[in-house]
Write an enzyme that holds these catalytic residues in place. Structure first.
Site, mmCIF file in Angstrom:
data_model
loop_
_atom_site.group_PDB
_atom_site.id
_atom_site.type_symbol
_atom_site.label_atom_id
_atom_site.label_comp_id
_atom_site.label_asym_id
_atom_site.label_seq_id
_atom_site.Cartn_x
_atom_site.Cartn_y
_atom_site.Cartn_z
ATOM 1 N N SER A 65 0.815 -1.216 0.000
ATOM 2 C CA SER A 65 0.000 0.000 0.000
ATOM 3 C C SER A 65 0.848 1.265 0.000
ATOM 4 O O SER A 65 0.512 2.245 -0.666
ATOM 5 C CB SER A 65 -0.944 -0.004 1.206
ATOM 6 O OG SER A 65 -1.875 -1.054 1.094
ATOM 7 N N LYS A 332 -6.163 3.101 6.127
ATOM 8 C CA LYS A 332 -5.558 3.543 4.867
ATOM 9 C C LYS A 332 -5.455 5.064 4.765
ATOM 10 O O LYS A 332 -5.119 5.586 3.697
ATOM 11 C CB LYS A 332 -6.358 2.995 3.676
ATOM 12 C CG LYS A 332 -6.437 1.470 3.634
ATOM 13 C CD LYS A 332 -5.065 0.834 3.423
ATOM 14 C CE LYS A 332 -5.153 -0.690 3.429
ATOM 15 N NZ LYS A 332 -3.828 -1.327 3.189
#
Length: 510
Positions: A65, A332
């Site tokens: 990520s 996130k």
């Protein structure tokens, strides 16, 4: 620039959504996803490389990520920290690093210990075992007492692989009388990033106190076996003391993770002034260093300082006088802000951010929806306000539930995201908004190994890129063989903004 004449762009990142034609262990293939299937069949689409050299990593190294969002925001291939550090070891520059020698000299002068903390695996997402081995070589040179605090993985590696990595370290330190493994701890405790301070506290106490989870056996491999017998995998190994060497006054502490987001809480427990996470010990004159910068608000020297990065997508959007929104849940949030902006903490002018709290649960397969519905509602509200020309939203579900290894829950998570996409499509149906659906890396597409064992790590499969522009549906063609580095140039191309020289990615629009 006349903002009213611009078609707003929504960049929707489906975290961990890879593309594979192999149905085995593929939660995306198994899920019922009528909406994204229809989009794939009826709108311009292509596949993008999201791993290896295409995102600045070694060949066939899975993406992640941090790297994915950095590359998307950069519009270029940036040599990642894994590559830079490994290269410095290979060319021997690592062993002459001023900051590392400064740490060891300090402990020599104080007749104190050097403590080394980090994730002990070859996953290559947060750290690499070869970097730890190189640090142990420097320890041999200085002959100071060196204490290893090993964090076990099981997430970017197979769930029960820790013994292999620990054995590699034991083989090295058997030759080095002054180095000992002092604690082990699963990353569930040592690498929490959602302010679950009770987890971090357990890892901290194992490093600074004698009262935490002591074992009568000093044989670390036997200790791991006992946890395996209780069906506790590497990620969840309780913080456990192996040797009675605590972190005390005048000691030195090296954090060797190169990715900051999941090690930052543990660092804060040692280094942050006015720390409020839990009651901590007073440790005076503790010398700290980190491989990379974990927190720009702390004056902690780094072994590999950040290289200045400019002309990332967010900065260019801002400099063009456009307004933008970053939207994600806790897991996130750093990725759509800090990493997307090239390691810059502060928002750019005209950049707003909205954080939706991730649910407070033990593992995310318990609520596969996570905060997807709340995110979708916030996105729809933002679209209807017509304030922003660029919106970035991240759906964490495919990645976070994929990491649990729970196939059924991951399938459910995929279907929930598909439902959320449908709601967004209804909202933009009669507007000039452009929706780009893509991902940062694979995960939910590869959940079983060839031996039919659960796979909780990322995949090296490509990721989808779908361009939904109802006003030019039939007029747009996309290049094949692109990568994540091509997303930012594509967005600038659509916005009719000049692509800067720093971006070596190319627009995907033919």
């Amino acid at each position: 620039m006349n903002n009213k004449s611009i078609s707003p762009i929504i960049l929707m990142i489906l975290d961990g959504w890879g593309h594979s034609t192999n149905a085995k262990g593929n939660a995306i293939h198994e899920a019922n996803t009528p909406i994204i299937d229809k989009l794939w069949d009826n709108y311009p689409k292509t596949l993008l490389s999201a791993s290896g050299e295409h995102v600045g990593l070694p060949h066939k190294q899975m993406g992640n990520s941090e790297v994915g969002h950095t590359t998307i925001g950069a519009g270029r291939i940036i040599n990642q920290d894994l590559v830079k550090i490994s290269k410095s070891i290979k060319n021997k520059e690592f062993f002459n690093n001023y900051q590392l020698h400064n740490i060891y000299k300090y402990s020599c002068e104080k007749n104190s210990k050097v403590h080394i903390v980090g994730l002990c695996s070859n996953g290559g997402v947060h750290s690499h075992i070869n970097h730890l081995k190189a640090l142990i070589q420097i320890s041999k040179q200085y002959k100071v007492m060196t204490c290893l605090h090993l964090i076990t993985d099981g997430r970017d590696t197979l769930p029960k692989q820790a013994k292999l990595f620990v054995k590699e370290i034991i083989d090295i330190i058997d030759e080095n009388y002054n180095t000992e493994i002092c604690t082990i701890s699963g990353r569930y405790y040592s690498m929490d990033r959602d302010c679950r301070w009770s987890r971090t506290e357990k890892a901290y106490k194992a490093m600074v106190e004698n009262s935490c989870n002591q074992n009568s056996s000093s044989d670390i491999l036997s200790i791991i076996d006992k946890y395996y017998e209780q069906n506790i995998s590497d990620e969840f190994l309780p913080p456990t003391k192996i040797s009675m060497h605590n972190i005390v006054h005048n000691d030195s502490l090296i954090f060797f993770n190169f990715r900051p987001d999941r090690i930052r809480q543990l660092l804060h427990s040692f280094a942050k002034p006015n720390f409020k996470g839990f009651q901590r010990k007073t440790i005076k004159n503790l010398m700290l260093t980190t491989f990379t910068e974990y927190d720009s608000t702390l004056s902690i020297p780094t072994v590999f300082p950040n290289e200045p990065k400019k002309n990332f997508l967010g900065q260019i959007i801002s400099n063009s006088g456009l307004k933008q929104l970053r939207l994600a849940e806790t897991e996130k949030y750093a990725h759509v802000t800090y990493f997307f902006n090239g390691g810059i903490e502060e928002p750019f002018p005209g950049e707003n951010r909205e954080l939706i709290a991730s649910p407070k649960v033990e593992t995310y397969d318990l609520p596969p929806e996570m905060s997807a519905y709340q995110l979708t509602n916030s996105l729809i509200e933002a679209i209807n306000k017509q304030l922003y020309q660029f919106i970035v939203i991240n759906y964490a579900n495919p990645d976070m539930i994929g990491h649990t290894g729970n196939m059924n829950a991951t399938i459910e998570a995929i279907e929930i995201v598909d439902q959320c996409i449908e709601k967004v499509l209804h909202t933009i149906e009669d507007t000039n908004n452009i929706l780009i659906i893509t991902s940062d890396h694979g995960n939910a597409d590869y959940m079983l190994t060839d031996e039919n064992k659960p796979c909780t790590s990322h995949s090296i499969n490509p990721v989808p890129f779908i361009l939904i522009n109802n006003r030019q549906k039939k007029q747009t063609n996309l290049h094949s063989h692109g990568s994540l580095a091509d997303i930012a140039p594509t967005i600038l191309d659509i916005l009719n903004i000049n692509i800067p020289n720093e971006m070596n990615g190319k627009s995907l629009i033919t």
